[in-house]
Design a protein around this motif. Sequence first.
Motif, PDB file in Angstrom:
ATOM      1  N   UNK A 101     168.641  44.215  -8.570  1.00 15.52           N
ATOM      2  CA  UNK A 101     167.559  44.408  -9.512  1.00 15.52           C
ATOM      3  C   UNK A 101     166.194  44.518  -8.858  1.00 15.52           C
ATOM      4  N   UNK A 102     165.170  44.465  -9.697  1.00 13.27           N
ATOM      5  CA  UNK A 102     163.786  44.668  -9.272  1.00 13.27           C
ATOM      6  C   UNK A 102     162.957  43.460  -9.681  1.00 13.27           C
ATOM      7  N   UNK A 103     162.028  43.070  -8.789  1.00 14.40           N
ATOM      8  CA  UNK A 103     161.078  41.995  -9.061  1.00 14.40           C
ATOM      9  C   UNK A 103     159.673  42.562  -8.914  1.00 14.40           C
ATOM     10  N   UNK A 108     162.237  45.929 -22.432  1.00 15.81           N
ATOM     11  CA  UNK A 108     163.470  45.530 -21.765  1.00 15.81           C
ATOM     12  C   UNK A 108     163.843  44.134 -22.250  1.00 15.81           C
ATOM     13  N   UNK A 109     164.700  44.051 -23.266  1.00 15.76           N
ATOM     14  CA  UNK A 109     165.070  42.751 -23.834  1.00 15.76           C
ATOM     15  C   UNK A 109     165.723  41.812 -22.831  1.00 15.76           C
ATOM     16  N   UNK A 150     164.929  49.363 -17.874  1.00 12.06           N
ATOM     17  CA  UNK A 150     165.836  49.462 -19.011  1.00 12.06           C
ATOM     18  C   UNK A 150     166.495  50.838 -19.058  1.00 12.06           C
ATOM     19  N   UNK A 151     165.715  51.882 -18.793  1.00  5.21           N
ATOM     20  CA  UNK A 151     166.255  53.245 -18.803  1.00  5.21           C
ATOM     21  C   UNK A 151     167.326  53.427 -17.730  1.00  5.21           C
ATOM     22  N   UNK A 152     167.162  52.764 -16.588  1.00  6.89           N
ATOM     23  CA  UNK A 152     168.094  52.917 -15.473  1.00  6.89           C
ATOM     24  C   UNK A 152     169.106  51.779 -15.399  1.00  6.89           C
ATOM     25  N   UNK A 153     169.101  50.893 -16.404  1.00  7.75           N
ATOM     26  CA  UNK A 153     170.054  49.794 -16.507  1.00  7.75           C
ATOM     27  C   UNK A 153     170.022  48.903 -15.271  1.00  7.75           C
ATOM     28  N   UNK A 154     168.813  48.465 -14.899  1.00  9.00           N
ATOM     29  CA  UNK A 154     168.622  47.604 -13.739  1.00  9.00           C
ATOM     30  C   UNK A 154     168.163  46.218 -14.175  1.00  9.00           C
TER      31      UNK A 154
END
Length: 354
Positions: free
Chosen positions: A82-84, A126-127, A100-104
């Motif tokens: 993931x991303x921080x 992004x819930x 959210x668009x890239x499901x990360x």
Amino acid sequence: MLTSQDMHAVSPTAVRNMQQLIRPYIRHTPLLRSKAQSTADVYIKCENLQFTDSFKIRGALSALHGYRRFEPDTWHHISRHGVVTCSSGNFAQGLAHATAELDLAYSVVVPEGIPRAKRDQITRYNPMAQILEVPYATWRQTMTTSRYPELPGFFLASESNPYVTLGCATVGLEILEDLPDVDAVLVPYGGGHLAYSITSLLRASGRDIPVYAVEISTGAPLTASLRAGRPTDVPYEKSFVDGIGASFVLPAQFQRLKDKLAGVFTVTPDEIASALASLAFTDKIVCEGAGAAAYAAAVKHAGAYGWRRPCAIVSGGVIDPNVLVRILATTASLAATDAPATTDSLAAPAGQHS
């Protein structure tokens, strides 16, 4: 074939290629001539109409798509862990949308006491976003060092990542495409990345177009730092403007920008409120306080600097509706009575760097 090294340089070719890469996911935002009376034809670049209501989505998408296209090893790490990032505003929201668009997986470090409305905006895009509230000193250190080792994800620095730079620079590329004879660009100064990106693109394009940063008087550390010749802290007072205004500059950003900017202007909360109202009533543009700052400076200084076609970047449109209604009602009432506004009457909670 372009390499990751090519894409890390702010060149017209790299920015155009990034523009093509993210074009399906962003808007080429309008560039409009303001209808308000001025000594110049003041143009407004409407990033308030961008997806997630801010230019920040450009950098977020550019980084993720840039790593996916040009750096497969990094992209593999991003896909797994993931991303921080560290933010308290529009970049946090833009990256929330992009992940959210890239499901990360996505985590964002924010300062303690962040307004509930800002938390809600992040989770709206992004819930599944993980929001970590940390003491302000920790948040500032994370912003400054671009590191948060407690989390395993890839740290995406909103103010220094080279792919984010290219994404921000696409704003400047669109200005050149839509207004080739622009003779000054005014940029609201929060973390400074938009100003750096646009200045770098214009210089690389061989265009001698001055770029001015715009700060708010209640927190203008760039002005103080340029005067001192080094990063300098200043007192910070909250106002309704929460996309710019802080007590400190990012040292690395200051070093990159100090010899590139044509200058820096400071505008007051009252001047920003008047500009915000003018944009709303005259140009039918609703924006946030930071978004109106560059426009306020453009109108204020056009005559003295002899600009004919300056462009003010309206950087975002994220504003509390209650704050907006209060400002518009106050400015309309003051205009009717021709009474001076007061900073206290326009005060409202605000954050720090976006």
